[in-house]
Design an enzyme around this catalytic site. Structure first.
Site: not given
Length: 545
Positions: A18-20, A40, A51, A54, A118, A240, A286, A347, A382, A387-388
């Site tokens: 149920s995330g983005a 869950k 998160a 951005g 970033e 991370h 990273r 991460h 990544r 990611s989003l």
């Protein structure tokens, strides 16, 4: 007898997660489709909610799609698939516009949205909602889903295993649903659907220290593996660089944007060190920053390093990082005056279930989107805040594919037997689960962490084999619980990580080994196929490289 005699719950599309990614897919599907979306835990317990930084997209003059593509390929250490990168970057601006149309309250600066920068990015292109972007996105999309009459939202429902026609000894194998544990009632019920989507996130909980929520146990990856799907590049676990180091600060991340806005990494004596490792210093990708911190901590024998942004105006810090500022204040740390103690933490899972551009897996009727999927996008590392964006882009792509699939309306719905627990009992030794969970996460951190060797990986492989045997025996004899389901999945994913790391005889991106410190001349993906793997009847998902 079975746990429940209730018939299967029928839907057109079953979304597990149920995330983005899962919410985007549910909202993009046609309204005539009957959709179930499972979480869950509570709906606020996933990685999207946590998160901070951005979403990366080309949104201002002076930036370009080509430069975002180049930055992503560079971060991926020559292992990202160019077409996957181009597709995501090109759909980025439209995906952001869709989020704005949904009502996501991105931070504004005058007449424009504020964009930050970033590590690894050549431009300011990170649109954000202060330092709680994931929460803003999730709250907005969840509110939309709650109003949709065709979407059934079910929290505290844990998927145990996928149901396939092959498991039912029927021809023309495809995924037709999943067995699901309702945590509140303790009952297990079949959910039947011609289209099943895994949007379950990553597997960073395989490590002792992680920025992720407790639910990041690789459930979708493990279920897909058991159902016969290929898994790729599981050795690339992103750590991370800056997780808050404090006994009361479980899994609290210090956003990449703090370094993007001028934060300096310091040793305990107050001296900077990142310029010794990379000319980009704190704005290096990273993997480089995490290895540099790990190196300095081991060299000095210190428990942490420090991230200092106190040289920026206090009002700027409070305005741009209100969540981080408030949490640190609760722990006696004032960002406007004090450096923040930080350590690296697991991460992001860059590998996952092999899929095509539309999320289709090797198993007909099964899709995977977001962090749980492997499209070739992230390569060996990544790029921050991609990611989003991937969640939104992949959710929209899968929605298009499912909408065009006539199978959804025409699929046969075979009988599915109830979950049989006639030969199992309640366990009176739950301590075994917590002990095995702790043992797994510790040896993964020690032997399959930021810096690896052949000897460490061999030790990890020996331990995971023993652990898998013990978990399998326990799973066969006792009633399932959410903790046991997660432990089983986590052990499966840990074994995939170890096998993948052993097979990569080079250092590239997030996989760094002292035995092979240089990258190999020939680049390749690590693709693992389960013993029950077979090409699907109609479509064939090619390995990206």
């Amino acid at each position: 007898m079975s746990t429940t005699q209730s018939p299967p719950r029928d839907f057109d599309v079953l979304i597990i997660g149920s995330g983005a990614a899962g919410l985007t897919l549910a909202l993009q599907l046609p309204e005539h489709l009957k959709i179930a979306l499972l979480s869950k835990g509570s709906f606020e317990s996933g990685s999207t909610w946590l998160a901070q930084g951005g979403i990366a997209a080309v949104l201002e003059e002076g930036d370009s799609l080509e430069e975002h593509i180049r930055d992503t390929l560079t971060a991926g250490a020559d292992l990202s698939r160019p077409d996957a990168v181009a597709r995501m970057v090109e759909e980025g601006p439209e995906s952001i516009r869709w989020l704005i149309d949904q009502g996501v309250p991105f931070t504004r600066e005058g007449d424009h949205y504020h964009l930050t920068k970033e590590g690894g990015h050549s431009h300011r292109r990170i649109i954000h909602a202060t330092d709680a972007t994931g929460r803003a996105v999730h709250e907005t999309l969840l509110a939309r889903a709650q109003k949709a009459t065709n979407i059934t939202l079910l929290d505290r429902h844990v998927a145990i295993d996928l149901i396939t026609r092959r498991k039912l000894k029927l021809p023309h194998n495809r995924c037709i649903g999943a067995y699901v544990l309702d945590i509140r009632s303790g009952h297990i019920r079949a959910f039947r659907a011609p289209q099943v989507v895994l949007a379950t996130g990553g597997a960073a909980k395989a490590y002792l220290y992680t920025s992720n929520s407790d639910g990041s146990t690789g459930d979708g990856i493990a279920m897909a593996w058991r159902a016969g799907c290929r898994i790729a590049n599981m050795e690339f676990n992103q750590f991370h660089p800056t997780c808050l180091y404090h006994p009361q600060a479980k899994s609290f991340l210090i956003s990449e944007a703090v370094r993007g806005e001028g934060g300096k990494l310091l040793l305990p004596d107050g001296s900077r060190f990142m310029h010794h490792f990379d000319e980009r210093a704190e704005l290096a990708p990273r993997d480089i920053v995490a290895r540099a911190i790990d190196h300095e901590m081991k060299r000095l024998g210190c428990d942490c390093v420090y991230l200092d942004i106190s040289h920026r105006p206090a009002d700027f810090i409070r305005e741009h990082f209100p969540t981080i500022h408030q949490r640190c204040l609760e722990l006696g740390i004032d960002l406007t005056r004090d450096p923040i103690p930080v350590v690296p933490a697991a991460h992001y899972t860059c590998g996952g279930i092999v899929t095509g551009a539309d999320g289709k897996t090797d198993l007909a009727g099964l899709y995977a989107i977001g962090e749980t999927a492997f499209t070739g996008l992230h390569g060996a590392n990544r790029l921050a805040s991609n990611s989003l964006l991937e969640c939104i882009v992949s959710g929209r792509a899968a929605a298009r594919a499912i909408s065009q699939d006539t199978t959804t309306a025409q699929a046969e719905r075979p009988e599915i037997p109830g979950w049989d627990e006639s030969l199992v009992t309640d366990s009176d030794e739950d301590v075994i689960i917590s002990h095995n969970w702790d043992e797994l996460r510790r040896f993964m951190w020690d032997y399959v962490g930021i810096v690896r060797t052949d000897k460490r990986l061999a030790r990890a492989q020996h331990r995971i084999e023993l652990l898998l045997q013990e978990i399998s025996e326990y799973y066969s004899n006792y009633r399932v619980s959410s903790d046991l389901i997660e432990l089983r999945n986590l052990a499966t994913v840990a074994e995939l990580i170890i096998r993948s790391a052993i097979s990569r005889k080079e250092s590239r991106g997030l996989h760094y080994t002292l035995d092979y410190p240089a990258p190999a001349a020939e680049r390749s993906d690590t693709v693992l196929a389960p013993a029950n793997f077979q090409w699907p009847d109609a479509t064939r998902v090619e390995a990206p490289i």
